[in-house]
Write an enzyme that holds these catalytic residues in place. Sequence first.
Site, PDB file in Angstrom:
ATOM      1  N   CYS A  88     -17.819  30.775   1.027  1.00 55.20           N
ATOM      2  CA  CYS A  88     -18.143  30.800   2.562  1.00 55.20           C
ATOM      3  C   CYS A  88     -19.595  32.035   2.889  1.00 55.20           C
ATOM      4  O   CYS A  88     -19.482  33.190   1.788  1.00 55.20           O
ATOM      5  CB  CYS A  88     -16.799  32.061   3.033  1.00 55.20           C
ATOM      6  SG  CYS A  88     -17.233  32.018   4.425  1.00 55.20           S
ATOM      7  N   CYS A 101     -17.081  39.397   7.121  1.00 61.78           N
ATOM      8  CA  CYS A 101     -16.390  38.457   7.531  1.00 61.78           C
ATOM      9  C   CYS A 101     -14.781  39.706   6.745  1.00 61.78           C
ATOM     10  O   CYS A 101     -14.309  39.983   5.600  1.00 61.78           O
ATOM     11  CB  CYS A 101     -15.456  37.230   7.017  1.00 61.78           C
ATOM     12  SG  CYS A 101     -13.900  36.474   8.439  1.00 61.78           S
ATOM     13  N   CYS A 134     -11.202  37.460   3.841  1.00 65.29           N
ATOM     14  CA  CYS A 134     -11.072  37.390   2.369  1.00 65.29           C
ATOM     15  C   CYS A 134     -11.452  38.488   1.378  1.00 65.29           C
ATOM     16  O   CYS A 134     -12.759  39.466   2.198  1.00 65.29           O
ATOM     17  CB  CYS A 134     -11.646  35.837   2.022  1.00 65.29           C
ATOM     18  SG  CYS A 134     -11.425  34.572   2.696  1.00 65.29           S
ATOM     19  N   CYS A 156     -13.115  28.516   8.565  1.00 64.91           N
ATOM     20  CA  CYS A 156     -12.927  28.966   7.076  1.00 64.91           C
ATOM     21  C   CYS A 156     -11.969  28.683   5.982  1.00 64.91           C
ATOM     22  O   CYS A 156     -10.990  27.167   5.968  1.00 64.91           O
ATOM     23  CB  CYS A 156     -11.510  29.539   8.073  1.00 64.91           C
ATOM     24  SG  CYS A 156     -10.590  30.893   7.146  1.00 64.91           S
ATOM     25  N   GLN A 196       6.634  30.873   6.562  1.00 61.26           N
ATOM     26  CA  GLN A 196       5.396  31.089   5.979  1.00 61.26           C
ATOM     27  C   GLN A 196       3.977  29.959   5.774  1.00 61.26           C
ATOM     28  O   GLN A 196       3.919  28.525   6.158  1.00 61.26           O
ATOM     29  CB  GLN A 196       6.228  31.017   4.083  1.00 61.26           C
ATOM     30  CG  GLN A 196       7.032  31.881   3.986  1.00 61.26           C
ATOM     31  CD  GLN A 196       6.661  33.019   3.247  1.00 61.26           C
ATOM     32  OE1 GLN A 196       5.363  33.625   3.180  1.00 61.26           O
ATOM     33  NE2 GLN A 196       7.642  33.986   2.813  1.00 61.26           N
ATOM     34  N   TYR A 249      17.756  41.235   5.005  1.00 63.63           N
ATOM     35  CA  TYR A 249      16.099  41.142   5.574  1.00 63.63           C
ATOM     36  C   TYR A 249      15.763  39.552   5.430  1.00 63.63           C
ATOM     37  O   TYR A 249      15.098  39.201   5.358  1.00 63.63           O
ATOM     38  CB  TYR A 249      15.558  42.040   4.455  1.00 63.63           C
ATOM     39  CG  TYR A 249      15.170  43.256   4.571  1.00 63.63           C
ATOM     40  CD1 TYR A 249      14.432  43.763   5.528  1.00 63.63           C
ATOM     41  CD2 TYR A 249      15.699  44.244   3.461  1.00 63.63           C
ATOM     42  CE1 TYR A 249      14.863  45.655   5.553  1.00 63.63           C
ATOM     43  CE2 TYR A 249      16.155  45.159   3.568  1.00 63.63           C
ATOM     44  CZ  TYR A 249      15.338  46.075   4.539  1.00 63.63           C
ATOM     45  OH  TYR A 249      15.629  47.293   4.170  1.00 63.63           O
ATOM     46  N   GLU A 296      20.380  40.390   9.301  1.00 63.66           N
ATOM     47  CA  GLU A 296      18.732  40.143   9.737  1.00 63.66           C
ATOM     48  C   GLU A 296      18.705  41.344  10.564  1.00 63.66           C
ATOM     49  O   GLU A 296      20.144  40.931  12.298  1.00 63.66           O
ATOM     50  CB  GLU A 296      18.141  39.477  10.224  1.00 63.66           C
ATOM     51  CG  GLU A 296      16.844  38.962  10.094  1.00 63.66           C
ATOM     52  CD  GLU A 296      15.867  39.937  10.314  1.00 63.66           C
ATOM     53  OE1 GLU A 296      15.262  40.998  11.169  1.00 63.66           O
ATOM     54  OE2 GLU A 296      15.116  39.690   9.361  1.00 63.66           O
ATOM     55  N   ASP A 342      13.744  40.821   1.067  1.00 63.51           N
ATOM     56  CA  ASP A 342      13.056  40.595   0.685  1.00 63.51           C
ATOM     57  C   ASP A 342      12.209  40.974   2.576  1.00 63.51           C
ATOM     58  O   ASP A 342      11.775  40.725   3.207  1.00 63.51           O
ATOM     59  CB  ASP A 342      12.831  39.219   1.517  1.00 63.51           C
ATOM     60  CG  ASP A 342      11.458  38.392   1.623  1.00 63.51           C
ATOM     61  OD1 ASP A 342      10.643  39.906   1.559  1.00 63.51           O
ATOM     62  OD2 ASP A 342      11.331  37.327   2.118  1.00 63.51           O
ATOM     63  N   CYS A 373       6.044  41.621  -0.746  1.00 63.18           N
ATOM     64  CA  CYS A 373       5.163  42.212  -0.667  1.00 63.18           C
ATOM     65  C   CYS A 373       3.899  43.339  -0.803  1.00 63.18           C
ATOM     66  O   CYS A 373       2.850  43.174  -0.338  1.00 63.18           O
ATOM     67  CB  CYS A 373       4.505  41.422   0.811  1.00 63.18           C
ATOM     68  SG  CYS A 373       5.035  42.429   2.106  1.00 63.18           S
TER      69      CYS A 373
END
Length: 455
Positions: A77, A83, A86, A164, A287, A316, A337, A385, A412
């Site tokens: 890119c 930017c 990324c 993008c 996702q 979760y 949840e 999660d 994550c």
Amino acid sequence: MKPEIPVKMGEKYRLQIDRLTDSAEGVARVDGFTVFVPKALPGETVTGKIDLVKKNYARAKLVDIEKESPDRIKPRCELYDTCGGCQLQQLSYDAQCKMKKAQVEDALRHIGGLDDIRVEDTLGAAEPWYYRNKMQFPVGKAKGSIKIGCYEQGTHNIIDTPHCYIQNDGNNIIAAAMREAIKRFNISVYDENSHTGCLRHVMGRIGKNDEAMIVLVTATKRLENDKALVKFLRDKIPKLVSVHHNIQTYHNNVILGRETKLLWGKATIDDHIGSYVYHISPRSFFQVNTAQATVLYEKVREFAGLTGKETVIDAYCGTGTISLFLAKKAKKVYGIEIVSPAIADAKKNARDNNIRNAEFIVGDATVLMPKLYREGIEPQVIVIDPPRAGATPEVLDTMAKLNPDRIVYVSCNPATLARDLAILVPKGYKVEKVQPVDMFPMTQHVETVVLINRI
């Protein structure tokens, strides 16, 4: 006497890059003092110009590379240097996957105190480009020009992003159509400093068979010329099936407001993960990389070791995507949840996919898991999660007291994962397998699936 900081603002220094941080910045040292260098890579010798000095660290802008890493490549890119979307386009994809494995290893060792845990090679994406099915681009204006795109790294300056490379190309088409529409219909754009103007964000979602949804987020309750605007967008975007207007009047950085109106078309679009179909509304969690989500969820199901006899608790659980994957091989799955709209989505997803052995409950896992246990429900497997902040100590303690055979932890954030594993292990559990999955190529983020067995 306080030691003198060995670097000065605006000065240039020759720096040896040792490693990358979990935010993908190169790390160097000047007389033992840490200097972070965005875009620099391990093994490189660079010249950096100091642009930030704090008590314990400094940051330098990469000016020149004297010795280049063999893993360095030319970013695809042309906006990459400014930017903030990324962080790793200058690193070959194979090296990105190795970096993410090392990131998990480093967290387990230094935060979790787990030195003898083997981390598997990262499961990389078959296609590391054009994978994002969801776009949330801010809209602004600078020097009379409309800007739709990502923020400049570390700022709220919008970098106009005509193309993008990590967005599904359908989202690039949506962004281009909206640039043209803003001019044609004289739509005012939001200014976050003065809190004036109308259009704040453009959200695009691309679903099954490339069906497209647009959500126009405004700071005003009215969207002028909405009927003509919808007709224009339908002409420009052949696979458009859904247009919504979301109202966000608050002076904050939250993207979506509480009120959403359907302007035209279907209320939802469909997408799938594996063999499961999901109806996605503007506010639904889903996702952003469906191909890698399938890889991730299949790994969760493998680690769960289901034979059809197990009772599973999915804490979760969100909108129930993992729960549905597990239900296919489990006797019964209970999804928990605390966010009630997510549970409503989970119940609908179960009905739509004809899953009858999954039950979804709204509430706090620390309260509901003991309640289920008192009702005679003994889980053989617990899956969690949690958000980036990790699980609460209460949830970890509750899980251990329920004494499941296996815990599958989906994370994550390697740092909070390592912290939570260090809490679980002394409670009678052993970390058996650690599998990083690259859900977000070209960025510093990594997902990790961990199998934890009862000793």
